[in-house]
Each structure stands twice: as structure tokens, then as C-alpha cells.
Design a protein around this motif. Sequence first.
Motif, PDB file in Angstrom:
ATOM      1  N   GLY A 167       0.808  -1.221   0.000  1.00 50.20           N
ATOM      2  CA  GLY A 167       0.000   0.000   0.000  1.00 50.20           C
ATOM      3  C   GLY A 167       0.830   1.255   0.000  1.00 50.20           C
TER       4      GLY A 167
ATOM      5  N   HIS B 595      -4.069  -4.495   5.034  1.00 50.89           N
ATOM      6  CA  HIS B 595      -5.341  -3.774   5.015  1.00 50.89           C
ATOM      7  C   HIS B 595      -5.785  -3.673   3.566  1.00 50.89           C
ATOM      8  N   ASP B 596      -7.030  -3.980   3.306  1.00 51.14           N
ATOM      9  CA  ASP B 596      -7.586  -3.796   1.973  1.00 51.14           C
ATOM     10  C   ASP B 596      -6.835  -4.604   0.918  1.00 51.14           C
ATOM     11  N   TRP B 600       1.138  -3.038   4.288  1.00 54.28           N
ATOM     12  CA  TRP B 600       1.563  -1.677   4.602  1.00 54.28           C
ATOM     13  C   TRP B 600       2.742  -1.744   5.554  1.00 54.28           C
ATOM     14  N   GLU B 669      -7.294   1.458  13.374  1.00 56.92           N
ATOM     15  CA  GLU B 669      -7.257   0.672  12.141  1.00 56.92           C
ATOM     16  C   GLU B 669      -6.506   1.502  11.114  1.00 56.92           C
ATOM     17  N   GLN B 671      -7.172   2.096   7.814  1.00 56.64           N
ATOM     18  CA  GLN B 671      -7.820   2.813   6.719  1.00 56.64           C
ATOM     19  C   GLN B 671      -8.018   4.296   7.011  1.00 56.64           C
ATOM     20  N   HIS B 672      -8.646   4.605   8.156  1.00 57.02           N
ATOM     21  CA  HIS B 672      -8.948   6.009   8.431  1.00 57.02           C
ATOM     22  C   HIS B 672      -7.946   6.639   9.368  1.00 57.02           C
ATOM     23  N   GLY B 674      -4.943   5.171  10.386  1.00 60.35           N
ATOM     24  CA  GLY B 674      -3.555   4.958   9.976  1.00 60.35           C
ATOM     25  C   GLY B 674      -2.688   4.397  11.085  1.00 60.35           C
TER      26      GLY B 674
END
Lengths: 347, 821
Positions: A167, B595-596, B600, B669, B671-672, B674
Motif C-alpha cells: 500500500g 489492510h484492503d 503496509w 485501524e 484505513q482512516h 492509519g
Amino acid sequence: MQDQLTALLAQASAEFPSLASRPAFEAAKARYVGPHGALTTLMKQMGGVPKEQRPAMGKLINEAKTQLQGQLDAALTRIAAAELAARLGPAVDATLPSPDPAPGTRHPLTLVRDELASILRKAGFVIADGPEVETEYFCFDALNTPADHPARDAQDTFYLPADARFGNVAKKTPGEKHLLRTHTSSVQIRTMLSGSPPIRIIAPGRVYRRDTVDATHSANFHQLEGLYVDKNVTVRDLKALLDYIFTSLLGADTKVRFRPHYFGYTEPSFEVDLSARHLPKVNKEWVEICGCGMVDPLVFSGVGYDPEVWSGYAFGLGLERLAMMLYGIDDIRYFYQNDLRFLKQFA
Amino acid sequence: MKISRTWLQSYVDLAGLTADEIARAITFLGFEVEGIRVTGAPALAQVVVGEVLTRNPHPNADKLSVCTVDVGPAGGVKTIVCGAQNYQVGDRVPVALPGAVLPGNFEIKQSKIRGQSSDGMMCSAKELGISEDAAGLLLLTGRPELGAPINSVLPPGDTVFDLEITPNRPDCLGHLGVARELAAWFKKDLVYPTVNFTPAQADPQPRPDLLHSVRVDAPADCPLYTATVVTGVKIGPSPGWLQQRLTAVGLRPVNNVVDVGNFVMLEYNQPVHAFDARKLAGRALVVRHAREGEKITTLDKAERTLTAGTLVIADAEKPVVIAGIMGGLDSGVGADTTDLVLEVACFRRQSVRATSKRLGLASDSSYRYERGVDPHSLEEARHRCLDLLLATAGGEVAGPTLKVGGDVPWQREITVTPAYINQRLGFTIPADEMQAALERLELATVRTDATSDRGPAWTFSIPSWRDDLDRPIDLVEEVLRLHGSDHIPATQVIAPALLADDAPIVGFNRRVTDTLVGQGFNECITYTLRPAPEAGLWAPAATVGGLALANPFIADQSHLRPTLVAGLLETLKLNQARGTSAARLFETGRVFLEHDGRMWECAAAAFLICDREKDRAWRRRAPADFYTVKGLTESLAGAAGVELTRQVLASVVPPTHGWQAGHAAMAGELQHRGWIAQFGLVDLALVQSLGIEGTVHAGLFAILPEKLAAEASRRRYADFSLMPAALRDLALVVDTAAPAADVQKILAKIARTATGHAFALESVAVFDVYQGEGLPAGKKSLAFSLVFRTADRTLTDDEVNTALSKIQAAITADGTIALRA
């Protein structure tokens, strides 16, 4: 009445020194000077005393009152002191150790990194950072390492599978693979691409080589990279900086020499040898410690800097190797075993 | 790369230089000297051949003999006392006469030994410095002439330097290249080998019966191929000088043809190969790509299956050589070979490298082709090779050389000014020194132009073997090399301030480290690469694949780490096993989180606290618990600017990924926010299965590096009241499972409503948690302290009590919360 007073005082001086607690004290106080206390009762009898005797009697009562008060105060002070004393345990044995955790320690590699950083900060270098998972572009291509260069072999470099998705480690070109960076030089490229000259950075960090672990090799180790980009940067400036670093680290008697060498991303390139009398565990006159050179014009062109305008130098050294030399450690694996008897020696 | 001093001497006069002086020159020319090995006898003056004439016992010593020794013209008959036992009258031995200096600076003098005068010393091999053999005198065979200098009898000594040749200098993979460098350094002449062979010497008659045709089907991988037929050779051992050269640099002499090929390779950096002409089917050579599945048995007697794309030399039927790497066993030169085909060729380096890598087969030849062989020196090397072949194996060259591919003309020029070189160096080297240095490296000055402002501009032609020289900056390095990079003058560091900041991660790591070291934690550094089962324990099963390396080196370092806690547990275990108490450990470093559907790379910090009975102290402190590590994890988050106290915490439920369900929590988390935080008790069963004693509490905070802010904005001062506070306590009975923070939130909201605008609830905090006797089953009591205050006056009891009544009424309204009786 005078006799009563005398008796009262005698009774009080017998009773008060044996008062042991605050409730006993308060009870005694009430018995003598409280609203229904003995002295108060006597004072109330003053009305029955003949007028001419009253001044003398009054004086006696006041004296008695003062005496009682004095004795009460003394008793209270004594009780208060006893109360404080009761809060103490037995006297301490000052020689027993504290059972609380001993002060923590910084890892020797952190200490060496921080020491280098503070030396270089004085020369205007700030710390830059980059990812440990890199792409072929940043680790090799941008550093003028051709596609068939042995350093890129799967034999020497850890790769991630071709379909690996990261990512926050973006590829520069779609075809390139992700890998574990083999040197911190990739941070040079990221820094030059995201900023603009002049640049003066160091990048300490973890790097990876596909190597057999032994006393001097580790699957991951740490490097400290330096990059300086400005106008009219010369070989002599590079030598001056490395002289400064190593004399700061090891003392004024340290000698630093440059040997020509080859790195794809610097031209000319050098290996740096050190000689310092007081280094432990070094019995050779010269010890190789660092690689460096003038940034190759191709590297500048690759990141969009005009090599006719900008010049610069780069250097990189291994922190484990330096720490081993500075502290006299003879096995690189000790850094990763973290035996407390090892860790506690350096902080 | 081993380089023999004797061999170098053929091209450059190094007489009078010590091995250390030569090694130093090589070092400063840019080649690391990894070893120096001295072979054979050193130069020994006043050491001569003598013959023992008589041998009698020493009158005063049991183990010594008194001998008379004839050294012929070197001094006649000498009397020498000797302690050795291995010789007899009539033996010829080395005799060191007075004045000789043996290795180790041992000077021989006329002396008296136990009252008996001695005119010199008879020597062992060790005393002469030619071997470690000290067992007795070196007995000379072949009855060498009396009085002859010992060096004329002993094999000549040599010094062999083991060099690391950097990949940019393939020309120095041959002795000639290194000699060129040394000649330039010592300002001596370079003498090229004398090549006598010319094509005119060849028998003009072609021999199609031996070699009919040469064809190159893969010209991209083989730009130039030559094949020369030599007839009438006699295979045999090569002459002594050739064998000595090869032996010195670690090659085993085979026969005259093979040895000549190796010699030329080590001289010119040009590999050559010889075929037995009669073993080539169809008398044809084809340079082509192998067909999938074709087989060849190479010289090392291994049968190899080739894949399509492998460049081979084939005869009419089958591959006979893996091009540039290794010849076939069946087509090579043998004892009965009389006619041979000499291959001297140029192969594309990438092709050789790819094949060598694919087959796991490397040779001196492939090593050189991979690094680069100069096609423009090929003819000279070929002629040199034919010269030596004819001289050592006899025979004659038959017909013209068959050649496929053209010479790509070489021409490269670089224009540079001395001003540019000095500017890049930062100090001045005189212009004539620069030009002389470059010319000694055979860079010829083609012309000198005048520039308007920078003095002369030289244009140099670059020799074909220096493909690494392409730009003016490359000549800066050449000039500096020959000037001596240890002569760069010292100067001050000039560092105009750039006023830049450290990367934010530096501050994060520093704050975390300061906090934890201050709390008694020991910093650890553990490996990033972890075994697969461990990664599977700490990361969700679906994400473990994303952590895997494509090419792990060893099985237990196959995955990127999803946590730092596993490494700390390993450290804990190691310390426990060694009887070292390691109660508090931490690490900062990278972890890799999914994630997703993507991985990362995160900056992270983690710590652990281990409590075990064994770690006794004269006074035992309360052990760490969940709330200890919660507080510490809040500090880690705080170091990243995250206020964990204001975040929603989730209790860990199975699958717990290393944590103990019901005794650990997580927040955040990627996504939002970080970042993520995990803390609490490490799974008891896991800890036990790892062989770790005691209970382990741990905490981890990980954040995307890009989310780390540079510096928090400056704080603004908020006014506070100087009026006295009004304190009230309130005990509430709730379900056991109700989180205290939720109840507190409800209470605070109600309290704020109850006070309205008249005054304010300053704070609310839990001060007691109770469960048990006096409470209904499934219920617990949470006791809160409430602090009320206003900005401008002292609160009256009445107004506070009125508010408290309202709070009590409101909070019990829906029936889930009761007042404790």
C-alpha cells in the motif's frame, strides 16, 4: 478553694504525662477545662468568694489555668510526636537494593547511530527515512545498477513475490518487483525526488542481504547513509567530512585514508580505511569502515537534477561493523540475541 | 584474481621493489590486496652450493658435528659446525657463508661454537625461507656445481598477490592489465609480449577435411567468432616456465595446449578453447541456441540438459561447448590429438551470465566473459596463442582463420580540461602531471584545444579495453588514482545551514525510547524475517501470504514480521534459558500489516513485561497487569500524537493472534486512522508453549510513517477557575459486562445537562469498582467522583445537591443503571 486548686493541679500533673492518645487527651482536657470541667466548676464558685479575696483568688485561678494549659500543650505535643512515630516502621537498612526495575538501556546500535547523528547534525545533516521494502527502481535502477548486475541476483537479494501488493511502497514502473532494500542508498533517491537541492541528509536504517549468518554476517543489519548535494562540492570536501566524522568519534589521532574503489552510483568512488591507536580488537593497521564517492552524474540526471549545476557526495557505513570496532565486540549475532548481560554494558 | 610478480616482471620492471611496495601501489590503484603469498626461495646472496668432505663429532658437544665443506670457487674448503643429522659425507647442501643474510634478518658471521671455529652454516629449507621443513639440511639433488649461487639451483621464488578486481575493470583480470596499471604508477615502461605469428605464416592450403565450415546462428549473442586449424601438434607436458606460471596462480598444468590457452586467458583476459578437429562431427562448427532438452557432458564429467536459449557451439550433430563457459568432455584435446581447432571468440556477457546462473556452472572463462572481454584485443590474443602453441606443441597453422562477425570499430574520445578536473577534486594537480598520468594509462592525447576561460582542453582517445571510461568525470578518477588518493589535502568542513528538519519518525522513535528507557525497559533489536508458523500466530491467516518472501534463504526467516512482540518473546526466552532475568524489553522498528488486500509498512514500537515467581526480590512489588501496559501503550500512542484515551477500545476476542481473550484490547485501524494499538496479556497457552516461564503483558503501537506529523501545533492556554470545587460521589450499579467508559460517558452527559449553564462538571472519574456481596448477581458497582466548579463564585451546597438529584433521577430513568443503596 486554694486547696482545691492545688489538689487539682497536682492531680493534673500526675495524670497528663500518662495520656497516650488523642481521645484520652480530649477526655482529660474536658475533665479539667471543658464546660463541665473541674477548673470551670471552681471558677463558677468565684461568686461565693468574698469580694476582698476575689482579686487574689482570681489570680490563683488564672495561674492554675495557665499551668493546666501548659501541661495540656505539652501532652498534646507529646501525643502528636508519638502519633508520627507510630507511622514509621523500623529504621531502614540503607544498604538493601531498590526492588524496582533498574534503569532501562539503549541498544548499542542505537547509541552508535545517535552518536553519529549528533556528530553529523553539527555539520548540518538532518535525518531522512525510507521504507525497508523497496522497489527495484529505488534500490538499483536509479542508482545506476544495470538489470543484469550480480547484486540484483535472487541469490543475494530478498525479493517479494511478483504479485505482492504494498500500500505505501509504490512502484515507479509497473514491471518492477518489490524487494528488501540491500542498502540505505535508496533513501538518497527518495530524498532527491521528493525535495530539491541543496540537500544534506543522513539515513540510518535496516538493510537486508541474502547471506549465511555467522560472526560477521547477518540477514539484516544497519547502515548509515549520507548524501550532500550542492554547487561545487568536491572530493576534498568529502574527505574533510569523513576526517571530521572519524576524529569526532575516535579522537584526534585518528587517521583516515581513501582507496579508489568502484560503486555504480558514485564517480570517483572510494573505500575508507581507519587507523586509530586506541581501538580495541583491531590489530591491523588499517581497518575498512566506509564506502563513499562523488554522486555519479547519471544518478543526478535520473532524478532530474542538472549534473552541470549540482554536484555532491554520498557515503555509507555499517553500524554493526562500527559498533563492533568501537566496543570491541567480536560477534555480530550478539546484537540480535539481546542477552541482558550484553545490553546492560553500553548504556 | 591471483597475480604473479614473476609474470608481471615480463611486462614491467619491478626489480628493487618490495612486495609491500607493490601491494601498496595495487591498493591505491583501486584493487584490494586480499593476500600476499611468497613461494620459492628469496634472493640469497653469499649462499652457495657446497659438498660435505668430512664429518667428525664435535669434541665438546654430543649433538654437533665438525665438518669440512668444499664450496669450490666460492672459497674452497671451509670448516663448519653443524647440528643436523640427516646428511652424509658427499652430500651437496646449501652453505651460507659469512656475510649472508638469511630470512628473518639472520646474519651469518664467522663464529666459535663450543670452542670450535665455524666458517658459515649449512642450511635447512626453512632457514632459506623456501618451506617450513626444518627437519634437517636441504639436500640438493642432481649434483649442482660447487660454489654456484643457491638461487641458480633452487626454483625461482615468486610473490603472488590475491586481488579483488572491481567489476568496472575486467581488463585487470589479465596480468597485462595489472602490469599496465603498475607501469603507470611506478612510471615505468610497459613491454607488450612479442608476437611472432602472422597470418602469412600459415599454410595457405585450407583443410576442409578438418574444418569445413563455421556458422553463427545467434549473432546477437556471439558478435565475433574465429576458428583456426592447427595441424600436426604433439600433445605433451608444457615447458617448466609455463607450468610454473600457472601453478603460481593456482592453476593445475594439464598439457601444452590447455596450458597455453589458460596462459593467454590470464595474460590478455581472453578465454580460448581448443577442439580436437577429428572429433567434430561433420567437420562443422555452429554457434547457435540449444534446443530444449539437448544434452552435453561437460569437462567436469557432468551431463547437463540444456534449455532453449542456451548459447552453445555445436558440430553438425550436437553441442560441443557451452559457449564461453565450459567445453564438452568428448570434443576436447586429448593425448592423441594431432589436429586441433582453436576457438577465440567474443560472447555477449549477459548471455554467458544468464546461462552460467541457470546451470549453476561457472569457470574462469565465464567469469571473464560476464565481466567483459575486449573484442578489439581478440586478434592480438589469438596470435599470441598460436605463437605459443606452435612453440610448445609444434605443428602448423593450416589455412586462413575462419571468422564470422565483424570487428565493430572502436573509437571513443573524451574531452576534458584540467580546470574541470581540479574543480571536481577541490585541489590542484599540475596540468602536466594530469596529462602524463593519463598517457601512461595509454590514453593518447588526440588534440589540445584552447578554451576561452578554462585553459587547454585535451581530447584523449580511450583504449578499447577501458570501456569504463566514458565521461570527463571518469578521467577525474583516473587522474586522482595515479596522483594517489591518500594525498587528498585536509580541509575544514564547510556546511552552510540548510535549516531542514529530521523525518518525523526520528522524533517518534526518540520519544518512545526515552519513555520506555525511563520506565526501566531494555532496548532490543530482533530480526525482521520470521518463520512462517510464527507469522501465522500473530497475523490473520489470510494475510500471512502477503508477508512471505519469494526467495527466503533459510526456512525460519521466510516472512516479514507482523509484530514486534514475537521477537521480544524470543529474546525473553533466550534470556530465561541463560538464567538472565529479562523483565522489561522493548523494540522500535518496522512491522508489516495487511489492510484492503495490500501490505503496509508501518513504524512500530512494542514492549513486554514478564512476571515470574522465580525472579525473587527481598521486597516484592505488585506485578504488572493489564492497566500497567494500557498506560504504557497510551504513552507510545502519545509519542505519535495519538490520544489513546479518547479512542474506542475493543476487547480481544478469538482469533486472538497472540493475545489472551478477555485480557487484552485493541484500538485503531489503518484505513482512516492509519494506526493500530494492541495491548494486554499475551496468550497464556502461547507463552507456555514457547517455554517461557511466568506471565507476559505486552503492548504494541504501529502507525503508517506518512501519518506521523512533523510537530504538533502549538498549544493554546485555557483559562481555569480559582474558585473552590464542590465534590460529590455517586455509586452506580450496572451489568457486569457494561464497560466503565460507557457508563462514565452517560454519566458525564447527564451531569452536564443537570448543571445547565449555571455551573460546570469539571471532571468525572471512576474511583471504585465492586462486585460481590450486597449486589445482585451479574451486577457490579462503579463509584464515580464528580467535581463541580464555576468560574466566578463558590458553589452553594443547595445548587450542587439539586443538580445531583437531577443526575440521579436521569441516570436511573431507563432502568439499566441503578443507584447503589
